[in-house]
Each structure stands twice: as structure tokens, then as C-alpha cells.
Design a protein around this motif. Structure first.
Motif, PDB file in Angstrom:
ATOM      1  N   GLN A   1       2.318  12.084  -7.302  1.00 14.58           N
ATOM      2  CA  GLN A   1       2.691  13.388  -6.768  1.00 14.58           C
ATOM      3  C   GLN A   1       4.038  13.863  -7.260  1.00 14.58           C
ATOM      4  O   GLN A   1       4.364  15.034  -7.123  1.00 14.58           O
ATOM      5  CB  GLN A   1       2.695  13.356  -5.236  1.00 14.58           C
ATOM      6  CG  GLN A   1       1.312  13.238  -4.656  1.00 14.58           C
ATOM      7  CD  GLN A   1       1.335  13.061  -3.152  1.00 14.58           C
ATOM      8  OE1 GLN A   1       2.354  12.748  -2.557  1.00 14.58           O
ATOM      9  NE2 GLN A   1       0.181  13.247  -2.524  1.00 14.58           N
ATOM     10  N   LYS A   2       4.835  12.963  -7.814  1.00 18.15           N
ATOM     11  CA  LYS A   2       6.145  13.367  -8.321  1.00 18.15           C
ATOM     12  C   LYS A   2       5.963  14.368  -9.438  1.00 18.15           C
ATOM     13  O   LYS A   2       5.100  14.214 -10.290  1.00 18.15           O
ATOM     14  CB  LYS A   2       6.928  12.173  -8.859  1.00 18.15           C
ATOM     15  CG  LYS A   2       7.694  11.424  -7.826  1.00 18.15           C
ATOM     16  CD  LYS A   2       8.606  10.433  -8.490  1.00 18.15           C
ATOM     17  CE  LYS A   2       9.520   9.811  -7.468  1.00 18.15           C
ATOM     18  NZ  LYS A   2      10.428   8.863  -8.095  1.00 18.15           N
TER      19      LYS A   2
ATOM     20  N   GLU B   1      -0.144  -0.488   0.780  1.00 18.10           N
ATOM     21  CA  GLU B   1       1.221  -0.149   0.363  1.00 18.10           C
ATOM     22  C   GLU B   1       1.253   0.211  -1.120  1.00 18.10           C
ATOM     23  O   GLU B   1       1.891   1.173  -1.522  1.00 18.10           O
ATOM     24  CB  GLU B   1       2.180  -1.310   0.657  1.00 18.10           C
ATOM     25  CG  GLU B   1       3.613  -1.016   0.276  1.00 18.10           C
ATOM     26  CD  GLU B   1       4.198   0.222   0.959  1.00 18.10           C
ATOM     27  OE1 GLU B   1       5.013   0.916   0.331  1.00 18.10           O
ATOM     28  OE2 GLU B   1       3.843   0.504   2.119  1.00 18.10           O
TER      29      GLU B   1
ATOM     30  N   LYS C   1      12.840  15.338  -0.878  1.00 21.88           N
ATOM     31  CA  LYS C   1      11.671  15.768  -1.644  1.00 21.88           C
ATOM     32  C   LYS C   1      11.109  17.012  -0.979  1.00 21.88           C
ATOM     33  O   LYS C   1      11.129  17.138   0.227  1.00 21.88           O
ATOM     34  CB  LYS C   1      10.611  14.676  -1.669  1.00 21.88           C
ATOM     35  CG  LYS C   1      11.054  13.450  -2.414  1.00 21.88           C
ATOM     36  CD  LYS C   1       9.925  12.492  -2.566  1.00 21.88           C
ATOM     37  CE  LYS C   1      10.397  11.315  -3.385  1.00 21.88           C
ATOM     38  NZ  LYS C   1       9.293  10.559  -3.909  1.00 21.88           N
TER      39      LYS C   1
ATOM     40  N   ASP D   1      11.266  17.291  -9.356  1.00 22.95           N
ATOM     41  CA  ASP D   1      11.932  16.416  -8.405  1.00 22.95           C
ATOM     42  C   ASP D   1      13.370  16.210  -8.838  1.00 22.95           C
ATOM     43  O   ASP D   1      13.667  16.055 -10.003  1.00 22.95           O
ATOM     44  CB  ASP D   1      11.245  15.053  -8.337  1.00 22.95           C
ATOM     45  CG  ASP D   1       9.944  15.106  -7.559  1.00 22.95           C
ATOM     46  OD1 ASP D   1       9.680  16.142  -6.931  1.00 22.95           O
ATOM     47  OD2 ASP D   1       9.202  14.118  -7.586  1.00 22.95           O
TER      48      ASP D   1
ATOM     49  N   HIS E   1      16.588  10.160  -0.465  1.00 22.32           N
ATOM     50  CA  HIS E   1      16.142  11.207  -1.368  1.00 22.32           C
ATOM     51  C   HIS E   1      15.623  12.400  -0.581  1.00 22.32           C
ATOM     52  O   HIS E   1      15.120  12.253   0.513  1.00 22.32           O
ATOM     53  CB  HIS E   1      15.004  10.707  -2.268  1.00 22.32           C
ATOM     54  CG  HIS E   1      15.385   9.533  -3.102  1.00 22.32           C
ATOM     55  ND1 HIS E   1      16.051   9.660  -4.287  1.00 22.32           N
ATOM     56  CD2 HIS E   1      15.212   8.209  -2.898  1.00 22.32           C
ATOM     57  CE1 HIS E   1      16.258   8.468  -4.795  1.00 22.32           C
ATOM     58  NE2 HIS E   1      15.763   7.565  -3.968  1.00 22.32           N
TER      59      HIS E   1
ATOM     60  N   ASN F   1      -0.178   3.638  -1.478  1.00 21.68           N
ATOM     61  CA  ASN F   1       0.801   4.664  -1.098  1.00 21.68           C
ATOM     62  C   ASN F   1       1.856   4.859  -2.173  1.00 21.68           C
ATOM     63  O   ASN F   1       2.265   5.978  -2.460  1.00 21.68           O
ATOM     64  CB  ASN F   1       1.464   4.310   0.234  1.00 21.68           C
ATOM     65  CG  ASN F   1       0.525   4.490   1.401  1.00 21.68           C
ATOM     66  OD1 ASN F   1      -0.394   5.303   1.359  1.00 21.68           O
ATOM     67  ND2 ASN F   1       0.728   3.720   2.451  1.00 21.68           N
ATOM     68  N   GLN F   2       2.308   3.754  -2.772  1.00 22.04           N
ATOM     69  CA  GLN F   2       3.295   3.861  -3.849  1.00 22.04           C
ATOM     70  C   GLN F   2       2.712   4.619  -5.032  1.00 22.04           C
ATOM     71  O   GLN F   2       3.374   5.482  -5.616  1.00 22.04           O
ATOM     72  CB  GLN F   2       3.731   2.470  -4.312  1.00 22.04           C
ATOM     73  CG  GLN F   2       4.590   1.739  -3.323  1.00 22.04           C
ATOM     74  CD  GLN F   2       4.870   0.300  -3.764  1.00 22.04           C
ATOM     75  OE1 GLN F   2       4.610  -0.095  -4.891  1.00 22.04           O
ATOM     76  NE2 GLN F   2       5.398  -0.499  -2.846  1.00 22.04           N
TER      77      GLN F   2
ATOM     78  N   LYS G   1       0.245   6.801  -4.975  1.00 22.35           N
ATOM     79  CA  LYS G   1       0.081   8.201  -4.587  1.00 22.35           C
ATOM     80  C   LYS G   1       1.393   8.965  -4.704  1.00 22.35           C
ATOM     81  O   LYS G   1       1.442  10.068  -5.230  1.00 22.35           O
ATOM     82  CB  LYS G   1      -0.449   8.284  -3.150  1.00 22.35           C
ATOM     83  CG  LYS G   1      -0.871   9.677  -2.731  1.00 22.35           C
ATOM     84  CD  LYS G   1      -1.322   9.720  -1.277  1.00 22.35           C
ATOM     85  CE  LYS G   1      -2.623   9.003  -1.098  1.00 22.35           C
ATOM     86  NZ  LYS G   1      -3.188   9.219   0.266  1.00 22.35           N
ATOM     87  N   ARG G   2       2.487   8.344  -4.242  1.00 20.88           N
ATOM     88  CA  ARG G   2       3.802   8.994  -4.341  1.00 20.88           C
ATOM     89  C   ARG G   2       4.202   9.201  -5.799  1.00 20.88           C
ATOM     90  O   ARG G   2       4.714  10.257  -6.163  1.00 20.88           O
ATOM     91  CB  ARG G   2       4.868   8.167  -3.615  1.00 20.88           C
ATOM     92  CG  ARG G   2       4.825   8.312  -2.107  1.00 20.88           C
ATOM     93  CD  ARG G   2       6.052   7.707  -1.451  1.00 20.88           C
ATOM     94  NE  ARG G   2       6.252   6.299  -1.738  1.00 20.88           N
ATOM     95  CZ  ARG G   2       5.746   5.298  -1.022  1.00 20.88           C
ATOM     96  NH1 ARG G   2       5.002   5.557   0.032  1.00 20.88           N
ATOM     97  NH2 ARG G   2       5.996   4.050  -1.355  1.00 20.88           N
ATOM     98  N   LYS G   3       3.979   8.202  -6.637  1.00 25.37           N
ATOM     99  CA  LYS G   3       4.332   8.330  -8.050  1.00 25.37           C
ATOM    100  C   LYS G   3       3.516   9.425  -8.727  1.00 25.37           C
ATOM    101  O   LYS G   3       4.031  10.146  -9.580  1.00 25.37           O
ATOM    102  CB  LYS G   3       4.127   7.004  -8.773  1.00 25.37           C
ATOM    103  CG  LYS G   3       5.138   5.954  -8.408  1.00 25.37           C
ATOM    104  CD  LYS G   3       4.840   4.647  -9.115  1.00 25.37           C
ATOM    105  CE  LYS G   3       5.798   3.557  -8.700  1.00 25.37           C
ATOM    106  NZ  LYS G   3       5.470   2.272  -9.344  1.00 25.37           N
TER     107      LYS G   3
END
Length: 143
Positions: free
Chosen positions: A88-89, A78, A127, A93, A125, A81-82, A84-86
Motif C-alpha cells: 500500500q505504500k 503478521e 501516513k 509517502d 511515522h 499485514n507487513q 499488505k502495508r508494503k
């Protein structure tokens, strides 16, 4: 937008000491495809030192992926994943409150000749990928 090292450092502070120790072990022994940081440098390194060593040792474009892979190796999926998302921002955005908010509102964001119609009717959100270096005529849909 936060820099890659800052985002990684923020993530490492979510690890307890034993998990952080395992993270460092995986940087040394985790079968990563990149060269490793010397053990003597990592042994007593704190979280900010580890990020600095990663930035010095690896290509900037690889640092985030290496951190994500090490997190996965220590069963912190988890958190991986968090991170990775940060990572990719992008600056494009649209944050909540600027058209991509809940409550069924529709907003329009315009940047450098790009128009996006955003509808977050179900809340949360919206995206979308950032498109660079192309000519796009007509609607572009992402699934």
C-alpha cells in the motif's frame, strides 16, 4: 519504491521451508477465487519461481492480494499485514527524516500542488491516503 513482485519475494524469504511449502499448497488448493497455477509448475519452484508464476498467472492488481490471502491461510498473519502495508505504500509517502520524524518536529511536504502539514509529535511515522483525480478546497481530514 519496490515493485509488487520484489516485495512479495522479500516476504517469501521470511518463510521457513515448511511454511513456504504450505504457501504453495494454498496457491493450489486454498480455495482462492482465482485460477490456480498448475501443480507441475509449482512443485519444484523456488521462491523467485513462485513469484514469477504468480505474476504470469494472475492479474498484476491481484498478485499482492493473493499472496496476502495465502499467508493468512498458513497462519502468517503478521507477515501478511507487513506485506499488505508494503504494497500500500506509495511514492508520496513521506519517509522518516523528511518531516515525519519523531521528536515533535513539524514538516511540510509539497508535491504537484499538494501541501501537507505533518506533525509527528509522539514519534513514529505519519501516513495518509493518497488522493487522486479530485478537486479539494479547504482542509481534508482523515480519521
Amino acid at each position: 519504491m519496490a515493485t509488487t513482485p520484489a516485495v512479495i519475494l522479500e516476504t517469501l524469504y521470511d518463510l521457513v521451508d515448511e511454511e513456504f511449502k504450505k504457501f504453495k499448497w494454498h496457491l493450489l488448493n486454498g480455495g482462492l477465487t482465482h485460477s490456480t497455477i498448475p501443480r507441475g509448475m509449482l512443485d519444484k519452484a523456488d521462491r523467485s519461481d513462485v513469484v514469477d508464476l504468480m505474476v504470469q498467472q494472475y492479474k498484476e492488481s491481484d498478485v499482492g492480494e493473493i499472496a496476502v490471502n495465502a499467508l493468512i491461510s498458513i497462519k502468517q498473519n503478521e507477515l501478511a499485514n507487513q506485506l499488505k502495508r508494503k504494497l500500500q505504500k506509495g511514492p508520496e509517502d513521506v519517509p522518516a527524516g523528511d518531516g515525519a520524524s519523531s521528536g515533535g518536529k513539524t514538516g511540510t511536504a509539497q508535491t504537484a500542488g499538494v501541501t501537507m502539514n505533518i506533525n509527528a509529535a509522539r514519534g513514529g511515522h505519519v501516513k495518509a491516503p493518497v488522493l487522486h483525480g479530485g478537486v479539494f478546497n479547504g482542509p481534508v481530514n482523515f480519521s
